[in-house]
Design an enzyme around this catalytic site. Structure first.
Site, PDB file in Angstrom:
ATOM      1  CG  ASP A 183      -0.211  -0.096   2.553  1.00  9.40           C
ATOM      2  OD1 ASP A 183       0.918  -0.613   2.620  1.00  9.40           O
ATOM      3  OD2 ASP A 183      -0.778   0.383   3.566  1.00  9.40           O
ATOM      4  CG  HIS A 242       6.410  -0.306  10.735  1.00  4.40           C
ATOM      5  ND1 HIS A 242       6.410  -1.004  11.916  1.00  4.40           N
ATOM      6  CD2 HIS A 242       5.905   0.927  11.032  1.00  4.40           C
ATOM      7  CE1 HIS A 242       5.937  -0.242  12.889  1.00  4.40           C
ATOM      8  NE2 HIS A 242       5.634   0.940  12.383  1.00  4.40           N
TER       9      HIS A 242
HETATM   10  O1  RIB Z   1       1.711  -1.057  10.971  1.00  7.90           O
HETATM   11  C1  RIB Z   1       2.656  -0.681  10.026  1.00  7.90           C
HETATM   12  C2  RIB Z   1       2.169  -0.996   8.640  1.00  7.90           C
HETATM   13  O2  RIB Z   1       1.005  -0.203   8.322  1.00  7.90           O
HETATM   14  C3  RIB Z   1       3.163  -0.679   7.547  1.00  7.90           C
HETATM   15  O3  RIB Z   1       3.022  -1.626   6.523  1.00  7.90           O
HETATM   16  C4  RIB Z   1       2.713   0.661   7.063  1.00  7.90           C
HETATM   17  O4  RIB Z   1       3.164   0.941   5.762  1.00  7.90           O
HETATM   18  C5  RIB Z   1       1.225   0.541   7.144  1.00  7.90           C
HETATM   19  O5  RIB Z   1       0.737  -0.144   6.021  1.00  7.90           O
HETATM   20 CA    CA Z   2       2.708  -0.829   4.262  1.00  6.95          CA
END
Ligand code: RIB
Ligand code: CA
Length: 321
Positions: free
Chosen positions: A9, A247
């Site tokens: 995303d 992340h």
């Molecule tokens: O919780 C972190 C995730 O949520 C990551 O993938 C960030 O890009 C959002 O999609």
């Molecule tokens: Ca993400």
């Protein structure tokens, strides 16, 4: 050479993960699919196409747009306070002539599974909606690919949307639970490890200072997107004074070097209802656990080595010595 398909995303941390994969000599990215989350699926594809252009990859990287809503309802909308209005911190990435495929993301995933066969690793960086739709069309998908690695969920660390849920799983728990039950070789790179690895402003300065030829524009983009939008949000959410969690790149780091992580296995499901628990990963350690396939959970990370490996993909080897 590892063949990977990324579903994202494409927000700020997704973009760093994608750039890392595209610049990594050990990886061939066979394509990237997009869904809603940090931004809508079409904007995520536009961001991805521009990242592919910026990365200057020597082979074609097709991009396919997927679902703009989770399986069980409507998308609640973008998060401009975290990822900017365009999903990449309102940084203007260089435009590209490349267009997204006409093929739906779930069909593209299936086609790649058939073409690449047991060599293919699928990495999801957002909600698992597109993968769940591919599974619906082809229930044998788990036996057709090598494995699935996803950024999402949390095991022992507090959630980032509810006390127990992480955003990607909270955003479409029905899709995630279908993937959990399908029988993939499945690895969770969740908040237990992504919140431990931190990208500091000192790292970002080193990234820009020591960027290797061809990576200068990428390094400047990463520093701008991170410090402009992502850092202030993380200061508010996580008390990060001058750094942020890593992340989505952590999922790619797991793919390139699993030895960075400590894992454990558990039979697990995703909670699809519950006033306070929707999106929670429920691991069953009872003597007679429920009948779910085993999930590999990253429970710890060598955060120094992980961050160094991420930065090293864009810089001279001696940067952090
Ligand atoms: O919780 C972190 C995730 O949520 C990551 O993938 C960030 O890009 C959002 O999609
Ligand atoms: Ca993400």
């Amino acid at each position: 050479m590892q063949k990977i398909l990324i579903d994202a995303d494409t927000g700020i941390d997704d973009s760093i993960a994608i750039l890392y994969a595209l610049r990594c000599p050990d990886i061939r990215v066979v394509g990237i699919t997009t869904g809603c989350g940090n931004t809508d699926a079409a904007q995520a594809a536009e961001n991805t196409l521009r990242l592919v252009k910026m990365a200057g990859v020597s082979y074609p990287v097709p991009v396919a747009i997927g679902e703009n809503k989770p399986l069980g309802g409507e998308w609640e909308g973008p998060v401009p306070h975290i990822h900017g209005k365009n999903g990449v911190g309102d940084v203007e990435l260089p435009p590209t002539e490349q267009k997204p495929l006409a093929e739906h993301a779930s069909d593209f995933i299936l086609r790649q599974a058939r073409e690449q066969g047991r060599d293919l690793t699928i990495v999801t960086l957002g909600r698992m909606t597109n993968l769940a739709l591919a599974l619906e069309k082809e229930p044998n998908l788990p036996s057709m690919v090598k494995n699935v690695v996803f950024m999402g969920g949390t095991f022992r660390h507090p959630g980032n949307v509810t006390p127990v849920s992480e955003a990607n799983l909270f955003g479409d728990p029905e899709a995630a639970d279908r993937v959990f039950q399908a029988g993939f070789d499945l690895t969770m790179v969740g908040l237990d490890v992504t919140m431990k690895s931190r990208l500091t402003s000192q790292h970002l300065d080193l990234l820009v200072k020591y960027a290797t030829p061809g990576n200068e524009e990428i390094a400047a983009y990463i520093r701008k997107a991170m410090t402009g939008r992502y850092y202030p949000f993380n200061r508010w959410q996580n008390n990060c004074l001058d750094h942020c969690p890593v992340h989505d790149p952590s999922a790619l780091l797991y793919v390139t070097d699993p030895s960075l992580f400590t894992t454990r296995k558990a039979r697990a499901r995703v909670e699809c209802s519950g006033q306070f628990t929707r999106g929670m990963v429920v691991a069953d350690f009872r003597e007679y656990p429920f009948d779910a396939p085993y999930l590999t959970i990253c429970v710890d990370v060598d955060e120094r080595r992980a961050v160094e490996k991420l930065i090293a993909a864009f810089t001279h080897q001696e940067t952090l010595l």
